[in-house]
Design a protein around this motif. Structure first.
Motif, PDB file in Angstrom:
ATOM      1  N   LEU A 108     -34.382  43.404 -18.890  1.00  0.00           N
ATOM      2  CA  LEU A 108     -33.874  43.739 -20.226  1.00  0.00           C
ATOM      3  C   LEU A 108     -32.404  44.154 -20.184  1.00  0.00           C
ATOM      4  O   LEU A 108     -31.648  43.900 -21.129  1.00  0.00           O
ATOM      5  CB  LEU A 108     -34.715  44.862 -20.844  1.00  0.00           C
ATOM      6  N   MET A 109     -31.995  44.766 -19.091  1.00  0.00           N
ATOM      7  CA  MET A 109     -30.602  45.242 -18.995  1.00  0.00           C
ATOM      8  C   MET A 109     -29.631  44.073 -18.883  1.00  0.00           C
ATOM      9  O   MET A 109     -28.575  44.073 -19.495  1.00  0.00           O
ATOM     10  CB  MET A 109     -30.483  46.152 -17.762  1.00  0.00           C
ATOM     11  N   PHE A 110     -30.016  43.054 -18.105  1.00  0.00           N
ATOM     12  CA  PHE A 110     -29.076  41.963 -17.829  1.00  0.00           C
ATOM     13  C   PHE A 110     -29.503  40.644 -18.482  1.00  0.00           C
ATOM     14  O   PHE A 110     -28.971  39.587 -18.133  1.00  0.00           O
ATOM     15  CB  PHE A 110     -28.940  41.771 -16.316  1.00  0.00           C
ATOM     16  N   GLY A 111     -30.491  40.694 -19.375  1.00  0.00           N
ATOM     17  CA  GLY A 111     -30.918  39.469 -20.052  1.00  0.00           C
ATOM     18  C   GLY A 111     -31.529  38.462 -19.084  1.00  0.00           C
ATOM     19  O   GLY A 111     -31.405  37.254 -19.279  1.00  0.00           O
ATOM     20  N   ARG A 112     -32.156  38.950 -18.015  1.00  0.00           N
ATOM     21  CA  ARG A 112     -32.812  38.037 -17.063  1.00  0.00           C
ATOM     22  C   ARG A 112     -34.180  37.622 -17.597  1.00  0.00           C
ATOM     23  O   ARG A 112     -34.701  38.209 -18.542  1.00  0.00           O
ATOM     24  CB  ARG A 112     -33.017  38.754 -15.726  1.00  0.00           C
ATOM     25  N   GLU A 113     -34.764  36.667 -16.870  1.00  0.00           N
ATOM     26  CA  GLU A 113     -36.063  36.126 -17.287  1.00  0.00           C
ATOM     27  C   GLU A 113     -37.135  37.223 -17.346  1.00  0.00           C
ATOM     28  O   GLU A 113     -37.193  38.079 -16.449  1.00  0.00           O
ATOM     29  CB  GLU A 113     -36.477  35.078 -16.258  1.00  0.00           C
ATOM     30  N   TRP A 114     -37.954  37.167 -18.381  1.00  0.00           N
ATOM     31  CA  TRP A 114     -39.068  38.112 -18.541  1.00  0.00           C
ATOM     32  C   TRP A 114     -40.153  37.750 -17.527  1.00  0.00           C
ATOM     33  O   TRP A 114     -40.481  36.559 -17.380  1.00  0.00           O
ATOM     34  CB  TRP A 114     -39.593  38.003 -19.973  1.00  0.00           C
ATOM     35  N   PRO A 115     -40.728  38.733 -16.796  1.00  0.00           N
ATOM     36  CA  PRO A 115     -41.708  38.378 -15.760  1.00  0.00           C
ATOM     37  C   PRO A 115     -42.884  37.541 -16.298  1.00  0.00           C
ATOM     38  O   PRO A 115     -43.479  37.892 -17.322  1.00  0.00           O
ATOM     39  CB  PRO A 115     -42.197  39.743 -15.259  1.00  0.00           C
ATOM     40  N   ASP A 116     -43.190  36.461 -15.584  1.00  0.00           N
ATOM     41  CA  ASP A 116     -44.285  35.558 -15.977  1.00  0.00           C
ATOM     42  C   ASP A 116     -45.607  36.289 -16.162  1.00  0.00           C
ATOM     43  O   ASP A 116     -46.372  35.998 -17.085  1.00  0.00           O
ATOM     44  CB  ASP A 116     -44.523  34.523 -14.862  1.00  0.00           C
ATOM     45  N   GLU A 117     -45.891  37.214 -15.209  1.00  0.00           N
ATOM     46  CA  GLU A 117     -47.174  37.934 -15.280  1.00  0.00           C
ATOM     47  C   GLU A 117     -47.337  38.624 -16.631  1.00  0.00           C
ATOM     48  O   GLU A 117     -48.441  38.735 -17.158  1.00  0.00           O
ATOM     49  CB  GLU A 117     -47.275  39.033 -14.208  1.00  0.00           C
ATOM     50  N   LEU A 118     -46.220  39.112 -17.184  1.00  0.00           N
ATOM     51  CA  LEU A 118     -46.302  39.826 -18.468  1.00  0.00           C
ATOM     52  C   LEU A 118     -46.492  38.848 -19.611  1.00  0.00           C
ATOM     53  O   LEU A 118     -47.276  39.105 -20.527  1.00  0.00           O
ATOM     54  CB  LEU A 118     -45.039  40.676 -18.675  1.00  0.00           C
ATOM     55  N   THR A 119     -45.796  37.718 -19.552  1.00  0.00           N
ATOM     56  CA  THR A 119     -45.967  36.708 -20.602  1.00  0.00           C
ATOM     57  C   THR A 119     -47.424  36.256 -20.628  1.00  0.00           C
ATOM     58  O   THR A 119     -48.042  36.167 -21.695  1.00  0.00           O
ATOM     59  CB  THR A 119     -45.042  35.503 -20.327  1.00  0.00           C
ATOM     60  N   ARG A 120     -47.972  35.991 -19.430  1.00  0.00           N
ATOM     61  CA  ARG A 120     -49.373  35.542 -19.351  1.00  0.00           C
ATOM     62  C   ARG A 120     -50.321  36.582 -19.940  1.00  0.00           C
ATOM     63  O   ARG A 120     -51.342  36.260 -20.516  1.00  0.00           O
ATOM     64  CB  ARG A 120     -49.761  35.270 -17.891  1.00  0.00           C
ATOM     65  N   SER A 121     -49.985  37.863 -19.773  1.00  0.00           N
ATOM     66  CA  SER A 121     -50.845  38.940 -20.285  1.00  0.00           C
ATOM     67  C   SER A 121     -50.488  39.329 -21.721  1.00  0.00           C
ATOM     68  O   SER A 121     -50.953  40.359 -22.220  1.00  0.00           O
ATOM     69  CB  SER A 121     -50.710  40.187 -19.404  1.00  0.00           C
ATOM     70  N   LYS A 122     -49.603  38.524 -22.337  1.00  0.00           N
ATOM     71  CA  LYS A 122     -49.185  38.775 -23.730  1.00  0.00           C
ATOM     72  C   LYS A 122     -48.555  40.165 -23.883  1.00  0.00           C
ATOM     73  O   LYS A 122     -48.845  40.909 -24.839  1.00  0.00           O
ATOM     74  CB  LYS A 122     -50.353  38.588 -24.697  1.00  0.00           C
ATOM     75  N   ILE A 123     -47.722  40.516 -22.923  1.00  0.00           N
ATOM     76  CA  ILE A 123     -46.987  41.783 -22.998  1.00  0.00           C
ATOM     77  C   ILE A 123     -45.513  41.427 -23.168  1.00  0.00           C
ATOM     78  O   ILE A 123     -44.956  40.670 -22.357  1.00  0.00           O
ATOM     79  CB  ILE A 123     -47.229  42.644 -21.733  1.00  0.00           C
ATOM     80  N   HIS A 124     -44.914  41.938 -24.246  1.00  0.00           N
ATOM     81  CA  HIS A 124     -43.585  41.490 -24.648  1.00  0.00           C
ATOM     82  C   HIS A 124     -42.589  42.654 -24.649  1.00  0.00           C
ATOM     83  O   HIS A 124     -42.992  43.822 -24.776  1.00  0.00           O
ATOM     84  CB  HIS A 124     -43.666  40.859 -26.041  1.00  0.00           C
ATOM     85  N   PRO A 125     -41.288  42.329 -24.585  1.00  0.00           N
ATOM     86  CA  PRO A 125     -40.268  43.389 -24.556  1.00  0.00           C
ATOM     87  C   PRO A 125     -40.398  44.365 -25.722  1.00  0.00           C
ATOM     88  O   PRO A 125     -40.144  45.567 -25.556  1.00  0.00           O
ATOM     89  CB  PRO A 125     -38.948  42.614 -24.645  1.00  0.00           C
ATOM     90  N   ALA A 126     -40.818  43.872 -26.904  1.00  0.00           N
ATOM     91  CA  ALA A 126     -40.889  44.758 -28.080  1.00  0.00           C
ATOM     92  C   ALA A 126     -41.837  45.938 -27.845  1.00  0.00           C
ATOM     93  O   ALA A 126     -41.669  47.001 -28.448  1.00  0.00           O
ATOM     94  CB  ALA A 126     -41.358  43.958 -29.298  1.00  0.00           C
ATOM     95  N   GLN A 127     -42.813  45.760 -26.937  1.00  0.00           N
ATOM     96  CA  GLN A 127     -43.759  46.854 -26.690  1.00  0.00           C
ATOM     97  C   GLN A 127     -43.113  48.035 -25.962  1.00  0.00           C
ATOM     98  O   GLN A 127     -43.653  49.124 -25.960  1.00  0.00           O
ATOM     99  CB  GLN A 127     -44.968  46.332 -25.902  1.00  0.00           C
ATOM    100  N   PHE A 128     -41.957  47.778 -25.345  1.00  0.00           N
ATOM    101  CA  PHE A 128     -41.251  48.851 -24.636  1.00  0.00           C
ATOM    102  C   PHE A 128     -39.993  49.305 -25.379  1.00  0.00           C
ATOM    103  O   PHE A 128     -39.374  50.285 -24.997  1.00  0.00           O
ATOM    104  CB  PHE A 128     -40.847  48.370 -23.228  1.00  0.00           C
ATOM    105  N   ALA A 129     -39.613  48.566 -26.431  1.00  0.00           N
ATOM    106  CA  ALA A 129     -38.296  48.765 -27.045  1.00  0.00           C
ATOM    107  C   ALA A 129     -38.157  50.131 -27.711  1.00  0.00           C
ATOM    108  O   ALA A 129     -39.072  50.580 -28.408  1.00  0.00           O
ATOM    109  CB  ALA A 129     -38.053  47.669 -28.081  1.00  0.00           C
ATOM    110  N   PRO A 130     -37.012  50.785 -27.533  1.00  0.00           N
ATOM    111  CA  PRO A 130     -36.795  52.067 -28.219  1.00  0.00           C
ATOM    112  C   PRO A 130     -36.872  51.935 -29.735  1.00  0.00           C
ATOM    113  O   PRO A 130     -37.291  52.881 -30.413  1.00  0.00           O
ATOM    114  CB  PRO A 130     -35.371  52.470 -27.792  1.00  0.00           C
ATOM    115  N   GLU A 131     -36.526  50.746 -30.273  1.00  0.00           N
ATOM    116  CA  GLU A 131     -36.539  50.597 -31.750  1.00  0.00           C
ATOM    117  C   GLU A 131     -37.912  50.827 -32.342  1.00  0.00           C
ATOM    118  O   GLU A 131     -38.047  51.058 -33.529  1.00  0.00           O
ATOM    119  CB  GLU A 131     -36.119  49.176 -32.192  1.00  0.00           C
TER     120      GLU A 131
END
Ligand SMILES: Cc1cc2nc3c(=O)[nH]c(=O)nc-3n(C[C@H](O)[C@H](O)[C@H](O)COP(=O)(O)OP(=O)(O)OC[C@H]3O[C@@H](n4cnc5c(N)ncnc54)[C@H](O)[C@@H]3O)c2cc1C
Length: 379
Positions: A350-373
Motif C-alpha cells: 500500500l505504501m509503494f503501490g506494489r501488487e496486492w498479495p495474491d493470497e488476499l485477493t483469493r480470500s476476497k480481502i481488499h485494501p479497503a478493509q484496512f484503510a484508515p478512511e
C-alpha cells in the motif's frame, strides 16, 4: 537536520517488521521513545501463533505468516519460532464453538486432531476434565512459540544491514508540515522526512494529533499475565499452550518448571506503561485453580501490556485521507506478532503501490478493509 525518506515512529514489532521489509528500497529510520525496542506491547506478549483468535481476516493473515515465522534462521542467530502445540479446550456446552474452530483448522489445512477430555489431559496433565471443564478439545500441532526478542533483534539487524537505522530514547514531540516534507522533532534530534509511518501502538492517535491528522479511535486494552510454579519435579515444557474457546483463560509453559497464565482480560486503558492490578491477578489465579489441579501458592511475577484495537478489531494500514505521506500502521490488537510478516507485506504494497498479495485477493480481502478512511465519517 537529518534527511530521511521514510521515518517510522515506534520500535515495536509493527514498526520494526515494516522497517526491515522496506529498508532495501527506501532510506528508513525508526524512532523509538523508550531506551530499547519492544518496551511496551511487543515486550509483554506471550508470543504464540495459533488460529484460536480473531476472525476470518486475522486468521488469513496468520496463515500467510506462518511459513515465514517458522523459517530457519540465517547464520547462527536464534530461531524466531519453534513448533509448540496449541490445545483449544471446550466445555460440553461449547461444542458448537469447538465445531466452528475445527472448521477453521480444516480450512487452513492445519495439522490438528479433535480429542476427548481424557486425551487432552494426557497432553496437559493438570487439566480437570468433564462436562463443566475440558470436555473436548482440538490439538493443533502446527502452532508456533515465537521468540519475541529474537524477532525484534532480527528486524533491527536486517534494517541496519540494508542501510537504515533505529534510534532509541527518541520520543517524537512535534510534527509539522513544511514545503512538502514532514519536520519531526524528537528528544534525539530533528528530522526532515518524505513520509512518516505511525507505528506507535497505543499512542497511534496521539501521533496523528501531533501531525494534525484525524484520529482513528484506537482503543488500548490492558491484559495481565502471571507466572506460577508447575507441579514439583515435573518438566512442563512439552505441555501445550492451552486456551479455552470463548472467554476463560490460557496457560502455557515458561521454561521447564513454570507456567504463564492469563484470564484474557481486556480492560480499556489510556496509553501508558501498563501495570497489573490486584483484581486481575486474583481473577487469573481463581480461574486456573478452578479449571486445573494446580495449587497457586505464590505468583512469581506478573505483568500487563496494552493490546490496541480499532473499532472493527482489524489493523489500520494505509495513507491518511487528505494527509499526504502520513501512513498508518496500527491496531495490531492481540495478534501483532503472529501476523507481522503478512502485515508488513500489506503495508509495503500500500505504501509503494506494489501488487496486492495474491493470497488476499483469493480470500476476497481488499485494501479497503484496512484503510484508515473506513473510520472517517465517525471520527
Ligand atoms: C499480554 C499480551 C499477550 C499477547 N500475546 C500475543 C500472542 O500470543 N501473539 C501475538 O501475535 N500477539 C500477542 N500480543 C499482541 C502483540 O504484543 C501486539 O499486537 C504487538 O506487540 C503490537 O506491536 P506494536 O509495535 O503495534 O506496539 P508496541 O510494541 O507498543 O510498539 C509501539 C512503540 O511506539 C513507541 N512510541 C509511542 N509513542 C512514541 C513517540 N511519541 N515517539 C517515539 N516512539 C513512540 C512506544 O514506545 C512503543 O515501543 C499480546 C499482547 C499482550 C499485551
Amino acid at each position: 537536520m537529518r534527511e530521511i525518506e521514510t521515518l517510522i515512529i515506534g520500535g515495536g514489532i509493527a514498526g520494526l517488521s515494516l522497517a526491515a521489509r522496506i529498508a532495501p528500497h527506501t532510506h528508513t529510520l525508526v524512532l523509538e521513545a523508550e531506551s530499547a525496542p519492544g518496551y511496551h506491547a511487543s515486550g509483554r506478549s506471550v508470543a504464540i501463533a495459533h488460529f484460536g483468535l480473531g476472525e476470518r481476516v486475522v486468521r488469513t493473515l496468520t496463515a500467510m505468516s506462518l511459513a515465514q515465522l517458522a523459517a530457519e534462521p540465517v547464520d547462527d542467530h536464534a530461531p524466531s519460532a519453534i513448533r509448540h502445540p496449541a490445545l483449544h479446550i471446550a466445555r460440553a456446552d461449547q461444542t458448537a464453538e469447538l465445531d466452528a474452530l475445527e472448521d477453521v483448522h480444516r480450512q487452513f489445512d492445519c495439522d490438528f486432531y479433535r480429542v476427548q477430555g481424557e486425551d487432552a489431559r494426557k497432553l496437559f496433565p493438570a487439566l480437570k476434565t468433564g462436562p463443566d471443564f475440558c470436555h473436548e478439545a482440538i490439538i493443533d500441532h502446527g502452532a508456533l512459540k515465537l521468540d519475541a526478542d529474537a524477532m525484534l533483534q532480527g528486524h533491527v539487524r536486517d534494517l541496519r544491514t540494508a542501510g537504515g537505522d533505529m534510534l532509541t530514547g527518541a520520543r517524537v514531540e512535534d510534527i509539522q508540515r513544511n514545503a512538502g516534507r514532514w519536520i519531526v522533532q524528537s528528544t534525539s534530534g530533528t528530522f526532515r522526512a518524505e513520509r512518516i509511518v505511525n507505528a506507535a501502538g497505543a499512542w497511534a492517535d496521539e501521533i496523528a494529533a501531533l501531525a494534525a491528522t484525524s484520529g482513528i479511535g484506537i482503543e488500548p486494552r490492558r491484559r495481565t499475565v502471571i507466572s506460577i510454579s508447575g507441579p514439583e519435579h515435573v518438566d512442563v515444557s512439552p505441555w501445550p499452550f492451552t486456551k479455552t474457546v470463548g472467554s476463560g483463560y490460557y496457560i502455557l509453559p515458561e521454561g521447564t518448571g513454570r507456567l504463564l497464565a492469563s484470564a484474557m482480560d481486556e480492560h480499556p486503558s489510556l496509553p501508558c506503561d501498563a501495570a497489573p492490578e490486584e483484581i486481575d491477578i486474583a481473577t487469573i489465579a481463581h480461574r486456573i485453580e478452578e479449571a486445573t489441579t494446580l495449587p497457586i501458592r505464590r505468583i512469581a511475577h506478573s505483568w500487563a501490556g496494552l493490546r490496541s484495537f480499532a473499532r472493527d478489531e482489524l489493523p489500520v494500514i494505509g495513507y491518511a485521507a487528505g494527509q499526504p505521506d502520513f501512513f498508518w500502521f496500527a491496531g495490531q490488537g492481540g495478534y501483532g506478532f503472529q501476523t507481522s510478516p503478512a502485515l508488513a507485506r500489506i503495508a509495503e504494497s500500500l505504501m509503494f503501490g506494489r501488487e496486492w498479495p495474491d493470497e488476499l485477493t483469493r480470500s476476497k480481502i481488499h485494501p479497503a478493509q484496512f484503510a484508515p478512511e473506513r473510520f472517517r465519517s465517525r471520527t
